[in-house]
Write a protein that holds these residues in place. Sequence first.
Motif, short mmCIF file in Angstrom:
data_model
loop_
_atom_site.label_atom_id
_atom_site.label_comp_id
_atom_site.label_asym_id
_atom_site.label_seq_id
_atom_site.Cartn_x
_atom_site.Cartn_y
_atom_site.Cartn_z
N UNK A 243 5.50 6.71 69.53
CA UNK A 243 6.83 6.09 69.50
C UNK A 243 7.83 7.03 70.40
N UNK A 244 7.11 7.93 71.40
CA UNK A 244 7.91 8.58 72.23
C UNK A 244 8.93 7.89 73.12
N UNK A 245 10.12 8.25 72.96
CA UNK A 245 11.24 7.58 73.88
C UNK A 245 11.99 6.43 72.92
N UNK A 246 11.66 6.28 71.71
CA UNK A 246 12.18 5.25 70.92
C UNK A 246 13.59 5.71 70.52
N UNK A 247 14.55 4.93 70.72
CA UNK A 247 15.82 5.36 70.25
C UNK A 247 16.27 4.89 69.05
N UNK A 248 15.59 3.97 68.32
CA UNK A 248 15.86 3.59 67.25
C UNK A 248 17.45 3.15 67.02
N UNK A 249 17.83 2.55 68.05
CA UNK A 249 19.31 2.22 68.13
C UNK A 249 20.37 3.22 68.44
N UNK A 250 19.92 4.57 68.68
CA UNK A 250 20.53 5.51 68.80
C UNK A 250 21.26 5.45 70.18
N UNK A 251 22.33 5.53 70.47
CA UNK A 251 23.13 5.12 71.81
C UNK A 251 22.92 6.41 72.65
N UNK A 252 22.99 6.07 74.01
CA UNK A 252 23.51 7.19 74.97
C UNK A 252 24.66 7.34 74.94
N UNK A 253 25.17 8.70 74.75
CA UNK A 253 26.65 8.99 74.62
C UNK A 253 26.84 10.41 75.53
N UNK A 254 27.88 10.38 76.28
CA UNK A 254 28.65 11.59 76.81
C UNK A 254 29.98 11.74 76.94
N UNK A 255 30.33 12.68 76.96
CA UNK A 255 31.85 13.24 77.19
C UNK A 255 32.02 14.17 78.46
N UNK A 256 32.77 13.58 79.18
CA UNK A 256 33.02 14.32 80.43
C UNK A 256 34.53 14.80 80.60
#
Length: 294
Positions: free
Chosen positions: A204-217
């Motif tokens: 399951x390497x790489x599975x996000x389970x729905x977790x978003x990609x988020x960033x604050x700049x």
Amino acid sequence: MRKSRLALAGGIAAALAVGGTGFLIGRGTSPRNVEPVVAGPVAAAPAAAREPVVPPTPGNAVLARADIMTLAAQMADAVASGRAMPSAVADAAGQRFELRLPFGCRGPAEAESDAAMRWRYDETDKALRVHVAPVVWTRADILDAAGQATAGEAVEGFWIARPWTASEACPATRDNPAPDGTEAVTLPGQTLAIAQFFDGDGARLGQRNGKPYETVVRLQPDALQAERGFQLRIAGRIADIPGQGPVSCRQPAGAEQRPICVVGVTMDEVAIDNPRTGKTLATWNVTTAGAADR
């Protein structure tokens, strides 16, 4: 008459004498022992060196959006016409790809927005906040409602909006298109997706389970430059969908429906870019811990 003949003979004799004398004089004054000039071979200018032309092959080509669309179109045509999978589609497994998906083209999202791909700028904190959530399906959802789903199997990926254009930029017009959803709808609706399949018995390497990609700049308002929205950049390899091949298409609403196709992939890297500035806001190595590297 006798005198005329004598005069004529005398004239001819005089002409012969003068001509002979001229010939002897010319022969005596002409250059002797002059070697003829023979032109040597002219050296040809060396041909300009040419770079070898390397045709794109499965080993060195990186597929882009247009190539993925072509694979889907070939498979959709085969399914609609009842033919077998084209060899070009079957041979695509293992090829590298880099896909850019534009989002946020209509500007910042509202603070309460739940759109899967969105951004907004906080003027108080001087911070750009970007949120990109992958779509989570089951095998039956994305492939065939009548198919057999494997227990614990999960599928994650992204819809490719506007699959009729190879452009990776925001559309030129900012009208009010249908909102980005997480489920395919028919007539009309999303018709092309890339998806990574996680077998219930596999890694399951790489599975996000729905977790978003988020960033604050953190940046000043004049440095935002979000007129062209942002791009989600996905890099990896085309992969076989278990039991299907690299591309699978279906027509749940019948033969008059445009096929809904999914391209199997293995994602290696996900990044968020600003096409206006050319800068990368955040990068995730999906094959490792998945944490953002800026």
